[in-house]
Design a protein around this motif. Sequence first.
Motif, PDB file in Angstrom:
ATOM      1  N   SER A  88       0.852  -1.187   0.000  1.00 50.86           N
ATOM      2  CA  SER A  88       0.000   0.000   0.000  1.00 50.86           C
ATOM      3  C   SER A  88       0.882   1.229   0.000  1.00 50.86           C
ATOM      4  O   SER A  88       2.029   1.181   0.438  1.00 50.86           O
ATOM      5  CB  SER A  88      -0.930   0.014   1.221  1.00 50.86           C
ATOM      6  OG  SER A  88      -0.186   0.052   2.421  1.00 50.86           O
ATOM      7  N   GLU A 147      -0.075   7.549 -12.357  1.00 49.07           N
ATOM      8  CA  GLU A 147       0.159   6.103 -12.379  1.00 49.07           C
ATOM      9  C   GLU A 147       1.245   5.751 -11.369  1.00 49.07           C
ATOM     10  O   GLU A 147       2.133   6.553 -11.096  1.00 49.07           O
ATOM     11  CB  GLU A 147       0.593   5.675 -13.786  1.00 49.07           C
ATOM     12  CG  GLU A 147       0.769   4.192 -13.991  1.00 49.07           C
ATOM     13  CD  GLU A 147       1.070   3.842 -15.449  1.00 49.07           C
ATOM     14  OE1 GLU A 147       2.037   3.079 -15.680  1.00 49.07           O
ATOM     15  OE2 GLU A 147       0.353   4.338 -16.338  1.00 49.07           O
ATOM     16  N   LEU A 165      -0.533   0.948 -12.320  1.00 49.25           N
ATOM     17  CA  LEU A 165      -1.320   0.884 -11.089  1.00 49.25           C
ATOM     18  C   LEU A 165      -1.980   2.235 -10.825  1.00 49.25           C
ATOM     19  O   LEU A 165      -1.340   3.283 -10.922  1.00 49.25           O
ATOM     20  CB  LEU A 165      -0.427   0.493  -9.906  1.00 49.25           C
ATOM     21  CG  LEU A 165       0.344  -0.830 -10.059  1.00 49.25           C
ATOM     22  CD1 LEU A 165       1.269  -1.033  -8.865  1.00 49.25           C
ATOM     23  CD2 LEU A 165      -0.610  -2.000 -10.206  1.00 49.25           C
ATOM     24  N   ASP A 166      -3.254   2.193 -10.478  1.00 48.60           N
ATOM     25  CA  ASP A 166      -4.014   3.413 -10.218  1.00 48.60           C
ATOM     26  C   ASP A 166      -3.603   3.985  -8.867  1.00 48.60           C
ATOM     27  O   ASP A 166      -3.747   3.310  -7.837  1.00 48.60           O
ATOM     28  CB  ASP A 166      -5.506   3.078 -10.224  1.00 48.60           C
ATOM     29  CG  ASP A 166      -6.387   4.309 -10.069  1.00 48.60           C
ATOM     30  OD1 ASP A 166      -5.866   5.401  -9.769  1.00 48.60           O
ATOM     31  OD2 ASP A 166      -7.611   4.166 -10.239  1.00 48.60           O
ATOM     32  N   GLU A 199      -6.128   3.822  -5.959  1.00 45.63           N
ATOM     33  CA  GLU A 199      -6.446   2.537  -5.320  1.00 45.63           C
ATOM     34  C   GLU A 199      -5.639   2.334  -4.048  1.00 45.63           C
ATOM     35  O   GLU A 199      -6.023   1.553  -3.180  1.00 45.63           O
ATOM     36  CB  GLU A 199      -6.179   1.385  -6.295  1.00 45.63           C
ATOM     37  CG  GLU A 199      -7.097   1.360  -7.508  1.00 45.63           C
ATOM     38  CD  GLU A 199      -8.543   1.102  -7.117  1.00 45.63           C
ATOM     39  OE1 GLU A 199      -8.791   0.440  -6.086  1.00 45.63           O
ATOM     40  OE2 GLU A 199      -9.428   1.594  -7.840  1.00 45.63           O
ATOM     41  N   ILE A 232      -2.183  -2.793  -3.528  1.00 39.78           N
ATOM     42  CA  ILE A 232      -2.231  -3.941  -4.412  1.00 39.78           C
ATOM     43  C   ILE A 232      -2.245  -5.181  -3.518  1.00 39.78           C
ATOM     44  O   ILE A 232      -1.458  -5.285  -2.565  1.00 39.78           O
ATOM     45  CB  ILE A 232      -1.035  -3.951  -5.390  1.00 39.78           C
ATOM     46  CG1 ILE A 232      -1.102  -5.167  -6.321  1.00 39.78           C
ATOM     47  CG2 ILE A 232       0.287  -3.895  -4.669  1.00 39.78           C
ATOM     48  CD1 ILE A 232      -0.044  -5.129  -7.429  1.00 39.78           C
ATOM     49  N   ASP A 272      -1.652 -10.297  -6.527  1.00 34.96           N
ATOM     50  CA  ASP A 272      -2.640  -9.751  -7.473  1.00 34.96           C
ATOM     51  C   ASP A 272      -1.967  -8.958  -8.587  1.00 34.96           C
ATOM     52  O   ASP A 272      -0.937  -8.311  -8.380  1.00 34.96           O
ATOM     53  CB  ASP A 272      -3.618  -8.847  -6.721  1.00 34.96           C
ATOM     54  CG  ASP A 272      -4.762  -8.374  -7.598  1.00 34.96           C
ATOM     55  OD1 ASP A 272      -5.172  -9.132  -8.501  1.00 34.96           O
ATOM     56  OD2 ASP A 272      -5.252  -7.240  -7.395  1.00 34.96           O
ATOM     57  N   VAL A 273      -2.580  -9.030  -9.765  1.00 36.76           N
ATOM     58  CA  VAL A 273      -2.205  -8.179 -10.892  1.00 36.76           C
ATOM     59  C   VAL A 273      -3.476  -7.438 -11.301  1.00 36.76           C
ATOM     60  O   VAL A 273      -4.345  -8.002 -11.968  1.00 36.76           O
ATOM     61  CB  VAL A 273      -1.646  -8.993 -12.074  1.00 36.76           C
ATOM     62  CG1 VAL A 273      -1.267  -8.054 -13.220  1.00 36.76           C
ATOM     63  CG2 VAL A 273      -0.438  -9.815 -11.652  1.00 36.76           C
ATOM     64  N   PRO A 274      -3.622  -6.181 -10.889  1.00 41.51           N
ATOM     65  CA  PRO A 274      -4.856  -5.443 -11.157  1.00 41.51           C
ATOM     66  C   PRO A 274      -5.124  -5.292 -12.653  1.00 41.51           C
ATOM     67  O   PRO A 274      -4.185  -5.308 -13.472  1.00 41.51           O
ATOM     68  CB  PRO A 274      -4.590  -4.078 -10.510  1.00 41.51           C
ATOM     69  CG  PRO A 274      -3.514  -4.338  -9.506  1.00 41.51           C
ATOM     70  CD  PRO A 274      -2.660  -5.398 -10.104  1.00 41.51           C
ATOM     71  N   PRO A 275      -6.389  -5.152 -13.047  1.00 38.75           N
ATOM     72  CA  PRO A 275      -6.725  -4.913 -14.455  1.00 38.75           C
ATOM     73  C   PRO A 275      -6.002  -3.673 -14.988  1.00 38.75           C
ATOM     74  O   PRO A 275      -5.928  -2.648 -14.309  1.00 38.75           O
ATOM     75  CB  PRO A 275      -8.246  -4.688 -14.420  1.00 38.75           C
ATOM     76  CG  PRO A 275      -8.699  -5.385 -13.173  1.00 38.75           C
ATOM     77  CD  PRO A 275      -7.598  -5.225 -12.194  1.00 38.75           C
ATOM     78  N   ALA A 292      -2.827  -3.421 -15.464  1.00 36.06           N
ATOM     79  CA  ALA A 292      -1.416  -3.413 -15.078  1.00 36.06           C
ATOM     80  C   ALA A 292      -0.585  -4.173 -16.105  1.00 36.06           C
ATOM     81  O   ALA A 292      -1.064  -5.090 -16.769  1.00 36.06           O
ATOM     82  CB  ALA A 292      -1.238  -4.029 -13.704  1.00 36.06           C
TER      83      ALA A 292
END
Length: 220
Positions: A101, A111, A136-137, A140, A143, A147-150, A152
Amino acid sequence: MLPDRALSLLAVAVVASLTLAACDTGDGKQLQPYDPADYPLPAPTTTIDAFGSDPVETDAALPGDVVDTGEDFSLTGPWLPGGAIDPLYTCDGADISPPLSWGGVPEGTVEIAVAMVDDSAVSDGQPFVHWVIGGLDPAEIAIAEGDVPPGAVQGLNFFGEIGYSGPCPPPGGDAHLYRLTAYALNTALEVADGTLANEFLESVEIVTIGSTDLNGTYQR
């Protein structure tokens, strides 16, 4: 010999005659004596340096301005700064990426990118790259584990894998120092999945406006 008073009067007379002669143009007209008060110099509007270069405009902050220097940018993970990394995130465990985080993102960030490198190992003169992820947003702020966020994208690490490969130092050796870095970017990256880690990081550094580190150690 003339007395002192007579000499003084004679000197005044000589100066006066010279002044009148200097004002004579030869056509019978007399020029008016120069009076600086009649020709005031314009007030300076700019200041130049001692070398005469053009003035340089600066964006110096005014009193009361709030300037975001990115000093509050921080990264938090599942280990304390400089602490031991949980084997879960290494080749001795599940080998999944740690939850992260961030906070205090610099103004203008569009980004976030994250990288993990082994500062104790070098490959071709470069710290050994275990992970590079971008896209990465910043809103947000986190992470999740593994996880691999949409949206990314991930680079090809030095193990030849796309994505995360955790710490895996030689058994029996000294502990290695691993550095997780979050980068605040002012422009969205234009890189694809599988881009070589070094090329990925070069693209990241070009548009970085702030960064923050979280170090950890691991020994086998």
